[in-house]
Design a protein around this motif. Structure first.
Motif, PDB file in Angstrom:
ATOM      1  N   ILE A 129       0.837  -1.201   0.000  1.00  8.66           N
ATOM      2  CA  ILE A 129       0.000   0.000   0.000  1.00  8.66           C
ATOM      3  C   ILE A 129       0.872   1.251   0.000  1.00  8.66           C
ATOM      4  O   ILE A 129       0.587   2.209  -0.725  1.00  8.66           O
ATOM      5  CB  ILE A 129      -0.974  -0.004   1.200  1.00  8.66           C
ATOM      6  N   ALA A 145       0.941   4.237  -2.701  1.00  4.84           N
ATOM      7  CA  ALA A 145       0.797   5.653  -2.339  1.00  4.84           C
ATOM      8  C   ALA A 145       1.871   6.493  -3.023  1.00  4.84           C
ATOM      9  O   ALA A 145       1.582   7.561  -3.573  1.00  4.84           O
ATOM     10  CB  ALA A 145       0.892   5.822  -0.818  1.00  4.84           C
ATOM     11  N   LEU A 162      -3.691   6.571   1.336  1.00  4.30           N
ATOM     12  CA  LEU A 162      -3.004   5.289   1.211  1.00  4.30           C
ATOM     13  C   LEU A 162      -1.836   5.175   2.193  1.00  4.30           C
ATOM     14  O   LEU A 162      -1.613   4.099   2.761  1.00  4.30           O
ATOM     15  CB  LEU A 162      -2.508   5.079  -0.229  1.00  4.30           C
ATOM     16  N   ASP A 214      -3.366   4.272   5.348  1.00  6.85           N
ATOM     17  CA  ASP A 214      -3.798   2.876   5.321  1.00  6.85           C
ATOM     18  C   ASP A 214      -2.618   1.921   5.501  1.00  6.85           C
ATOM     19  O   ASP A 214      -2.753   0.884   6.156  1.00  6.85           O
ATOM     20  CB  ASP A 214      -4.545   2.551   4.030  1.00  6.85           C
TER      21      ASP A 214
END
Length: 151
Positions: free
Chosen positions: A40, A44, A58, A61
């Motif tokens: 992730i 990003a 992101l 996350d």
């Protein structure tokens, strides 16, 4: 419970309140969560130029997945009642300095996802900071995870 002291009361309360639940067996392996956190964060970075707000979300996350990896490794997972905030509360209570900044990422992510006014876009500087913080959280989780015991 062995190997727990820092944050133990907080985690016990989160379990008692139904914000965290116990898991076991194959479900209590945080490795996949940590690998996903890395992917992730890579995603990003890939969209940062074209879509900085999504890149920030992101990055958050990625940090959340790293925090969740630690909880899963302890045989815990957030419930829908606990949500994202319980990840913050549990990792801040247990794991030290780098995790104290997780809340900054979470709150800014909320501002970007649910703006209250125009002009809430992320800046290049805060995006760089988010990437650095997310990477630090992932690195710290990677170092901590092998030492964790089931809660």
């Amino acid at each position: 419970m062995t190997g727990h002291s820092r944050g133990e009361q907080t985690v016990k309360q989160l379990i008692d309140d139904g914000r965290l639940q116990r898991i076991s067996g194959a479900a209590a392996n945080g490795t996949a969560w940590l690998e996903r956190a890395r992917r992730i964060l890579h995603s990003a970075e890939a969209v940062a130029t074209d879509d900085p707000d999504s890149a920030y979300v992101l990055a958050y996350d990625a940090a959340r997945h790293a925090g969740t990896a630690l909880l899963v490794q302890q045989g815990l997972r957030p419930t829908t009642l606990g949500g994202h905030y319980v990840v913050e509360k549990a990792i801040r209570a247990q794991f030290g300095a780098v995790f104290q900044q997780f809340g900054t990422l979470r709150r800014r992510r909320n501002e970007l996802e649910y703006p209250t006014a125009p002009g809430a876009e992320s800046t290049a500087r805060e995006l760089r900071e988010a990437f650095g913080l997310s990477a630090a959280i992932i690195d710290a989780a990677t170092a901590i995870m092998p030492e964790l015991r089931t809660f």
